[in-house]
Scaffold this active site. Structure first.
Site, PDB file in Angstrom:
ATOM      1  CB  SER A  62      -0.963  -0.029   1.195  1.00 45.88           C
ATOM      2  OG  SER A  62      -1.931   0.981   1.116  1.00 45.88           O
TER       3      SER A  62
ATOM      4  CG  ASP B 255      -3.098  -0.702  -2.133  1.00 51.57           C
ATOM      5  OD1 ASP B 255      -3.121   0.488  -1.742  1.00 51.57           O
ATOM      6  OD2 ASP B 255      -3.643  -1.625  -1.511  1.00 51.57           O
TER       7      ASP B 255
ATOM      8  CG  ASP C 135      -6.204   0.708  -0.225  1.00 54.82           C
ATOM      9  OD1 ASP C 135      -5.448   1.710  -0.264  1.00 54.82           O
ATOM     10  OD2 ASP C 135      -6.138  -0.144   0.686  1.00 54.82           O
TER      11      ASP C 135
END
Length: 461
Positions: free
Chosen positions: A107, A256, A258
């Site tokens: 992430s 990533d 998100d």
């Protein structure tokens, strides 16, 4: 022995903590545990399937190979989707009806780190018990398949990426009856900072297909530059570029993708709380905000909750972490939730936080409302907030120490409904995070400093 799975899968320094052998073992253990969720007969040609995606870290190549090897050795056919955002893996796990989705990403962490997390059928993150079950059988020998029973590994990044982009664009621009694509964002000039991460292709393409005029920065990943002075954790380039190009707004993703944060036309940051407020009001207007409720975490600013209350929107609080937000959403049947950090879960279209989806829906609301992002965000003012980390303390005792609890009660009484305090032990370090919100920055600093001093005195190791 400490738990291997943290709040977002297994993470560590790639090739030191997270090795190829560990990735192989995780793949092997995952098919043993999650493979029981379905039967051979419900998959094409009777084969069970898994899907693997990753971000742009150089270590993702060997970790994906090892993870896929572990799962295919366990009898699963593995689709390697290549570089794709985490929420893309969640979506494809659901729409392709595979039994296991796996993401290799750390992430927003620095490039040398990496991680592995799993999605179950339907695209939902695993509950704690399933992660414990995987950990329990890790590295154990078992009766693995042989001959025709072992799985294959196929690579198809193009198909996976296009399926995901089609889905994203359709959330705000469903195809017309004649199969032409509407352009709801036509004329909207925006800057997109892709953090040299997993959405470097997806976000610009989705935004352009929706009609936006997109200026793209930090979308040239080389394996080493993910999150480096870029993206949602380093928005300075984005802020400067929005002002330099006279863009209407900017959006920033993490490695990533998100999560998503935004920048208004003056270069001011718009955080996850403000984004959630804007989207909650939009959903309420459209009759799509289930139970007129937004799910937030304890870290969400009191200013958001007060503003929403005036709009007739309730809030439900959870612990910090998007998995806890999702748990509450599923339990209560809520349609929108998220975190101040930019994780926003829109259950109408997703099973997890999706930064590109958030960017599209936020841009769409700017167009639909006829207001600038600055004007929309102004309806959700943030109270001044101060956060102090108190290290080297007995974090478990914070909730029971009388002097600390008395001090918290006293500060809360003085603040009334104009502010709040929060003491939160770290999940990984011997420290307590002390947070205060108040009507002025000076008062927030004062309250936070007083409480931090007492915590340090009472809980010192």
């Amino acid at each position: 022995m400490p738990k291997m799975f943290g709040t977002d899968g297994v993470r560590g320094l790639a090739n030191r903590d997270l090795t190829a052998r560990l990735a192989l073992d995780l793949g092997d253990a995952a098919v043993r545990v999650l493979g029981d969720a379905g039967t051979q007969d419900d998959q094409p040609e009777g084969r069970r399937r898994a899907l693997v995606g990753r971000d742009t870290r150089v270590s993702g190549d060997f970790l994906a190979s090892a993870l896929s090897a572990g799962m295919s050795a366990g009898g699963f056919d593995v689709i390697d989707a290549g570089i794709i955002p985490t929420p893309g893996v969640a979506y494809l796990t659901s729409v392709l009806n595979v039994e296991i989705g796996a993401v290799i990403s750390a992430s927003h962490n620095p490039m040398p780190d990496n991680g592995i997390k799993f999605f179950a059928r339907g695209g939902f993150k695993l509950p704690d018990q399933k992660e414990d079950d995987i950990e329990a059988v890790l590295g154990q020998d078992w009766d693995r398949p042989t001959g025709a029973g072992v799985g294959r590994v196929s690579h198809d990044q193009t198909t996976a990426t296009n399926l995901y982009i089609d889905h994203l664009v359709a959330t705000i621009a469903p195809l017309n009856d004649d199969k032409t694509q509407p352009k709801p964002l036509k004329g909207l000039k925006i800057v997109a900072d892709c953090a040299n991460g997993a959405t470097s292709v997806v976000a610009p393409e989705a935004l352009r297909r929706a009609g936006a005029d997109v200026i793209v920065i930090n979308a040239s990943p080389d394996g080493y530059n993910i999150n480096k002075n870029a993206g949602s954790t380093h928005p300075e380039q984005l802020q400067a570029m929005v002002k330099a190009t006279d863009a209407v707004m900017g959006v920033a993703f993490d490695g990533d993708a998100d999560r998503c944060l935004a920048v208004d036309e003056d270069g001011n940051m718009i955080n996850g709380d403000q984004i959630m407020g804007i989207l909650a009001r939009a959903k309420q207007r459209e009759g799509k905000l289930n139970h007129d409720t937004l799910v937030v975490t304890v870290m969400s600013n009191l200013g958001l909750k007060l503003a929403l209350k005036d709009m007739g929107i309730k809030t439900v609080e959870t612990a910090v972490g998007d998995r806890y937000v999702l748990e509450e959403m599923l339990k209560g049947g809520y349609s929108l939730g998220g975190e101040q950090s930019g994780h926003v879960i829109n259950r109408e279209f997703a099973t997890t936080g999706d930064g590109t989806l958030t960017a599209l829906t936020l841009c769409n609301e700017v167009v639909k409302s006829g207001k600038s992002l600055k004007e929309l965000a102004a309806d959700f003012p943030q109270l001044p907030q101060t956060l102090i980390n108190v290290p080297n303390v007995d974090k478990k005792a914070a909730a029971t120490n009388k002097r600390i609890q008395d001090a918290v009660a006293r500060e809360e009484e003085l603040l009334g409904d104009t502010g709040r305090v929060l003491l939160r032990p770290s999940g990984t370090e011997p420290l307590v995070r002390v947070m205060a919100e108040a009507a002025t920055q000076a008062y927030a600093d004062e309250v936070c400093t007083r409480l931090a001093k007492i915590v340090a005195e009472e809980l010192a190791l």
